[in-house]
Design a protein around this motif. Structure first.
Motif, short mmCIF file in Angstrom:
data_model
loop_
_atom_site.label_atom_id
_atom_site.label_comp_id
_atom_site.label_asym_id
_atom_site.label_seq_id
_atom_site.Cartn_x
_atom_site.Cartn_y
_atom_site.Cartn_z
N ARG A 38 0.70 -1.10 -0.08
CA ARG A 38 -0.07 -0.16 0.20
C ARG A 38 0.86 1.38 -0.06
O ARG A 38 0.12 2.33 0.10
CB ARG A 38 -1.10 0.07 1.38
CG ARG A 38 -2.05 -1.14 0.91
CD ARG A 38 -3.32 -1.08 1.96
NE ARG A 38 -4.08 0.10 1.71
CZ ARG A 38 -4.94 0.24 1.21
NH1 ARG A 38 -5.37 -0.96 0.11
NH2 ARG A 38 -5.88 1.29 0.77
N GLU A 92 -6.39 3.12 -5.94
CA GLU A 92 -7.36 2.32 -5.42
C GLU A 92 -7.66 1.20 -6.13
O GLU A 92 -8.09 -0.01 -5.69
CB GLU A 92 -8.79 3.38 -5.06
CG GLU A 92 -8.50 4.36 -4.13
CD GLU A 92 -8.31 3.91 -2.65
OE1 GLU A 92 -8.51 2.43 -2.26
OE2 GLU A 92 -7.41 4.55 -1.95
N MET A 145 -5.30 -1.57 -5.44
CA MET A 145 -5.43 -2.28 -4.36
C MET A 145 -6.55 -2.97 -4.02
O MET A 145 -7.12 -3.96 -3.14
CB MET A 145 -5.51 -1.23 -3.07
CG MET A 145 -4.41 -0.58 -2.99
SD MET A 145 -2.72 -1.47 -2.71
CE MET A 145 -1.69 -0.91 -4.12
N SER A 146 -7.72 -2.97 -5.06
CA SER A 146 -9.08 -3.67 -5.05
C SER A 146 -8.95 -5.26 -5.63
O SER A 146 -7.94 -5.57 -5.94
CB SER A 146 -10.09 -2.91 -6.26
OG SER A 146 -9.65 -3.26 -7.61
N PHE A 169 -4.61 -6.49 -6.34
CA PHE A 169 -4.12 -7.08 -5.01
C PHE A 169 -4.97 -7.21 -4.04
O PHE A 169 -4.62 -8.17 -2.91
CB PHE A 169 -2.89 -5.84 -4.73
CG PHE A 169 -1.83 -5.75 -5.37
CD1 PHE A 169 -0.78 -6.57 -5.35
CD2 PHE A 169 -1.64 -4.48 -6.10
CE1 PHE A 169 0.34 -6.42 -5.95
CE2 PHE A 169 -0.71 -4.32 -7.04
CZ PHE A 169 0.31 -5.35 -6.99
N ASP A 170 -6.06 -6.66 -3.83
CA ASP A 170 -6.90 -7.05 -3.02
C ASP A 170 -6.37 -6.95 -1.50
O ASP A 170 -6.24 -7.62 -0.69
CB ASP A 170 -7.77 -8.28 -2.73
CG ASP A 170 -8.74 -8.53 -2.25
OD1 ASP A 170 -9.39 -7.39 -1.62
OD2 ASP A 170 -9.35 -9.60 -1.86
N ALA A 171 -5.59 -5.66 -1.37
CA ALA A 171 -4.38 -5.49 -0.36
C ALA A 171 -5.00 -5.07 1.14
O ALA A 171 -5.63 -4.05 0.90
CB ALA A 171 -3.46 -4.47 -0.98
N ASP A 173 -3.97 -3.70 4.80
CA ASP A 173 -3.08 -2.67 5.29
C ASP A 173 -1.76 -3.24 5.41
O ASP A 173 -0.90 -2.61 5.48
CB ASP A 173 -3.53 -1.82 6.42
CG ASP A 173 -4.72 -1.11 6.14
OD1 ASP A 173 -4.79 -0.66 4.87
OD2 ASP A 173 -5.62 -0.59 6.83
N ASN A 205 1.82 -10.37 -3.45
CA ASN A 205 0.36 -10.73 -3.58
C ASN A 205 0.28 -12.35 -3.19
O ASN A 205 -0.67 -13.06 -3.61
CB ASN A 205 -0.23 -10.61 -5.11
CG ASN A 205 -1.76 -10.52 -5.00
OD1 ASN A 205 -2.45 -9.95 -4.03
ND2 ASN A 205 -2.27 -11.18 -6.15
#
Length: 189
Positions: A74, A85, A88-89, A93-95, A97, A125
């Motif tokens: 992040r 964004e 990160m979705s 990555f569906d990251a 924190d 990932n």
């Protein structure tokens, strides 16, 4: 005869190769820049900066050196909040924190006076794959302002997004990502 042997032993000690030294990355002068083709219309760039890591650097035997770097995914900089964004979705990555990117070297092949291929495990990932960094030692010596040992390196590699389960929209958005790394490291206290 005793003096000759003592002098020879002392001379051998002075000529002994330097031992590996521990270095820490200078977070203010270390960056990872990446780019990829976006639909054939543009080359899009992103960056990671301000990360930390350690290098065990052996100037006499560079193959005996090692690298260990980690940072939160992040911390990616994209230049546009909407793109960040989206990265990160769940599309990419569906990251969380605390999701980390890590690189730990496994071998170093010296290819020239200032060049080497650093092979290591990249975890991105949740996937770990071996990657090779084509690396150049820019300079090693005393930092003129800090007055302590310092080293600087540049490296490049190419990654496939699909290898790390972030290959959404390929091949329209290129699967290949070009990575350029530039770091400075200071001798650890």
């Amino acid at each position: 005869m005793k003096n000759v042997l003592a002098t020879a032993a002392f001379a051998a000690l002075l000529a002994a190769p330097a031992i590996a030294e521990n270095y820490v990355l200078d977070a203010s002068h270390s960056q990872i820049v990446f780019n990829y083709d976006h639909l054939g219309f543009s080359t899009t760039y992103g960056m990671f900066s301000g990360f930390e890591g350690e290098i065990v650097f052996d100037q006499e035997d560079p193959a005996a050196s090692s690298v260990n770097v980690s940072f939160p995914v992040r911390t990616m900089l994209t230049g546009w909040e909407g793109r960040f964004e989206h990265f990160m979705s769940a599309d990419f990555f569906d990251a969380a924190d605390d999701e980390m990117v890590t690189f730990t070297s496994t071998s170093i092949e010296v290819t020239g006076e200032t060049t080497a291929l650093i092979t290591g495990d990249l975890t991105l990932n949740g996937v770990t794959k071996a990657v090779v960094l084509d690396t150049t030692l820019n300079q090693a010596g005393t930092h003129p302002m800090e007055n302590k040992p310092w080293a600087g390196f540049d490296a490049t590699t190419t990654l496939l997004r699909s290898d790390f389960n972030v290959g959404a929209f390929a091949p329209f958005v290129s699967d290949e990502v070009q990575v350029m790394i530039s770091i400075e490291a200071m001798q650890a206290e």
